[in-house]
Design an enzyme around this catalytic site. Structure first.
Site, PDB file in Angstrom:
ATOM      1  N   ASP A 206      -1.866   6.345   6.473  1.00 25.90           N
ATOM      2  CA  ASP A 206      -2.905   5.464   5.959  1.00 25.90           C
ATOM      3  C   ASP A 206      -3.188   4.455   7.074  1.00 25.90           C
ATOM      4  O   ASP A 206      -2.367   3.591   7.367  1.00 25.90           O
ATOM      5  CB  ASP A 206      -2.394   4.765   4.694  1.00 25.90           C
ATOM      6  CG  ASP A 206      -3.356   3.709   4.163  1.00 25.90           C
ATOM      7  OD1 ASP A 206      -4.422   3.477   4.782  1.00 25.90           O
ATOM      8  OD2 ASP A 206      -3.033   3.105   3.125  1.00 25.90           O
TER       9      ASP A 206
ATOM     10  N   TRP B  74       0.824  -1.214   0.000  1.00 27.74           N
ATOM     11  CA  TRP B  74       0.000   0.000   0.000  1.00 27.74           C
ATOM     12  C   TRP B  74       0.849   1.251   0.000  1.00 27.74           C
ATOM     13  O   TRP B  74       0.519   2.226  -0.682  1.00 27.74           O
ATOM     14  CB  TRP B  74      -0.999  -0.025   1.164  1.00 27.74           C
ATOM     15  CG  TRP B  74      -1.957  -1.169   1.042  1.00 27.74           C
ATOM     16  CD1 TRP B  74      -2.081  -2.237   1.895  1.00 27.74           C
ATOM     17  CD2 TRP B  74      -2.923  -1.397  -0.011  1.00 27.74           C
ATOM     18  NE1 TRP B  74      -3.056  -3.091   1.438  1.00 27.74           N
ATOM     19  CE2 TRP B  74      -3.586  -2.611   0.272  1.00 27.74           C
ATOM     20  CE3 TRP B  74      -3.281  -0.691  -1.160  1.00 27.74           C
ATOM     21  CZ2 TRP B  74      -4.593  -3.130  -0.554  1.00 27.74           C
ATOM     22  CZ3 TRP B  74      -4.276  -1.208  -1.983  1.00 27.74           C
ATOM     23  CH2 TRP B  74      -4.919  -2.411  -1.677  1.00 27.74           C
TER      24      TRP B  74
ATOM     25  N   LYS C  21     -12.205  -2.290   6.465  1.00 28.98           N
ATOM     26  CA  LYS C  21     -11.460  -3.204   7.322  1.00 28.98           C
ATOM     27  C   LYS C  21     -11.975  -3.129   8.759  1.00 28.98           C
ATOM     28  O   LYS C  21     -12.393  -4.118   9.315  1.00 28.98           O
ATOM     29  CB  LYS C  21      -9.964  -2.863   7.305  1.00 28.98           C
ATOM     30  CG  LYS C  21      -9.143  -3.498   6.186  1.00 28.98           C
ATOM     31  CD  LYS C  21      -9.282  -2.849   4.867  1.00 28.98           C
ATOM     32  CE  LYS C  21      -8.527  -3.554   3.773  1.00 28.98           C
ATOM     33  NZ  LYS C  21      -7.747  -2.642   2.951  1.00 28.98           N
TER      34      LYS C  21
HETATM   35  C1  LIG Z   1      -7.158  -2.120   1.874  1.00 31.22           C
HETATM   36  C2  LIG Z   1      -6.140  -1.059   2.014  1.00 31.22           C
HETATM   37  C3  LIG Z   1      -6.051  -0.002   1.087  1.00 31.22           C
HETATM   38  C4  LIG Z   1      -6.953   0.083  -0.119  1.00 31.22           C
HETATM   39  O1  LIG Z   1      -8.211   0.456   0.244  1.00 31.22           O
HETATM   40  P1  LIG Z   1      -9.358   0.747  -0.834  1.00 31.22           P
HETATM   41  O2  LIG Z   1     -10.429   1.297   0.012  1.00 31.22           O
HETATM   42  O3  LIG Z   1      -9.673  -0.570  -1.480  1.00 31.22           O
HETATM   43  O4  LIG Z   1      -8.826   1.722  -1.820  1.00 31.22           O
HETATM   44  C5  LIG Z   1      -5.112   0.971   1.304  1.00 31.22           C
HETATM   45  N1  LIG Z   1      -4.281   0.926   2.359  1.00 31.22           N
HETATM   46  C6  LIG Z   1      -4.325  -0.078   3.260  1.00 31.22           C
HETATM   47  C7  LIG Z   1      -3.395  -0.062   4.429  1.00 31.22           C
HETATM   48  C8  LIG Z   1      -5.257  -1.100   3.120  1.00 31.22           C
HETATM   49  O5  LIG Z   1      -5.309  -2.093   4.016  1.00 31.22           O
END
Ligand SMILES: *Cc1c(COP(=O)(O)O)cnc(C)c1O
Length: 361
Positions: A172, A103, A196
């Site tokens: 993030d 990511w 998540k």
């Molecule tokens: C799942 C995830 C993403 C991507 O998320 P989307 O909502 O599908 O764009 C980005 N960063 C992390 C740390 C993730 O676990």
């Protein structure tokens, strides 16, 4: 619960059963409106209450002061990868990025596509992203420094956050938001795709500090500009109403049923310990992350060979446990044990792992 499985999916992922029940029970007639929450106007008093209550609960849970704004933006966490450099980096300025896995790599890629200057301050790529880099020297002149607080695919997590001095830290937090108390004074902005830890897919929660909004470039399309969201309470256009509603209920669950993020962290620590103890107890299972960088959310591990891993995943499913396959890019096994994964579910998995090892080890 009848027909419910123990869900270890990485995302979209398990939600608290009480939240799902509340959605079910009020689905045809939300709060006396005679309509479903997916049918009411986003300009109605019902939705106004939903979004404001969600924001207030988020503010309380994270102890946010008035400098911070809670925004709901569509496009997932992935859209933030481009919005961040677009909004904050004008020509000639630079941002620091720490690369701790898939990511982070994607976040860096988007900044480069936009022809922005990025400085990869640290990376754990040398050891397949199995650890979190320490003692990082951040660039004093950077506009911001970006990290990924929990690496969903590699199974690593920052246990404490780096000191970036006057440079605002952006994180993030898609896969560990609300999993532990957070000291927001370190951050200029955090963001998390909801699917998540806090809700269904379709919305990204962004928490942004006042002074970051002052950096926003003024030549951006409205929908890609943070001030569009901050000035309209995330309702410049139709927000993802159902996703925001579910977030509201998950925040209520965190406050009322769990009792806040300190309690949530204690539960999460207990769950992770159950699994890591089984993994560390012999040589059958091998954790893929270095011990001091292990994630409390995504427990990644290998078995002696790939055939054994396939069998493990298959037998787990037959025993009512789903979602244990590692990400397609890394293979192996992964148990995602987000906030809503119960201790009961994790105990069942730990027991299954012990039994499987006895049989095959
Ligand atoms: C799942 C995830 C993403 C991507 O998320 P989307 O909502 O599908 O764009 C980005 N960063 C992390 C740390 C993730 O676990």
């Amino acid at each position: 619960m009848e027909n419910r499985i123990y869900n270890f999916n990485a995302g979209p992922a398990v939600l608290p059963i009480s939240v799902l029940e509340e959605i079910r029970d009020s689905f045809l007639n939300y709060d006396g409106s005679g309509m479903s929450v997916t049918e009411i106007s986003h300009r109605s008093k019902w939705f106004d209450n939903i979004i404001n209550d969600a924001i207030e609960r988020i503010e309380r849970l994270l102890k946010l002061d008035e400098q911070f704004h809670v925004l709901f933006i569509q496009g997932g966490a992935s859209m933030q990868f481009c919005m961040i450099p677009m909004n904050f980096l004008k020509k000639g300025t630079v941002a620091d990025y720490v690369n701790t896995g898939t990511w982070s790599t994607k976040a860096i890629k988007e900044a480069i596509i936009l022809d922005k200057k990025v400085n990869i301050t640290a990376s754990s790529e040398d050891k397949k992203f199995s650890y979190i880099p320490r003692n990082i020297q951040f660039n004093k002149d950077s506009v911001y420094a970006h990290i990924t607080s929990n690496n969903t695919i590699k199974g690593t997590q920052w246990t404490s956050f780096p000191d970036t001095g006057d440079v605002p830290l952006i994180a993030d937090m898609s896969s560990d938001i609300m999993s532990r108390p957070l000291d927001m004074s370190k951050f200029g902005m955090i963001y998390a795709g909801a699917q998540k830890n806090i809700g269904p897919a379709g919305v990204c929660m962004v928490i942004i500090r006042d002074d970051m909004l002052e950096l926003v470039q003024d030549d951006l399309p409205s929908m890609l500009n943070y001030t569009t969201y901050s000035s309209k309470n995330s309702m410049y256009n139709t927000p993802p109403c159902f996703a925001v509603y579910t977030i509201q209920l998950v925040m209520k669950w965190l406050e009322k049923d769990i009792g806040g993020l300190k309690n949530m962290e204690a539960i999460n620590r207990k769950k992770a310990e159950l699994l890591y103890t089984v993994i560390d107890s012999g040589s059958f299972y091998k954790a893929t992350a270095e011990t001091d960088s292990r994630s409390l959310m995504n427990v990644t591990f290998r078995l002696p060979n790939e055939d054994m891993e396939k069998l493990f995943i298959q037998e787990a499913l037959e025993n009512g446990m789903a979602g244990l396959k590692g990400h397609r890019s890394v293979g192996g096994c992964r148990a995602s044990i987000y906030n809503a994964a119960t201790i009961e579910a994790v105990e069942a998995l730990a027991d299954f792992m012990k039994t499987f090892e006895k049989k095959k080890g």
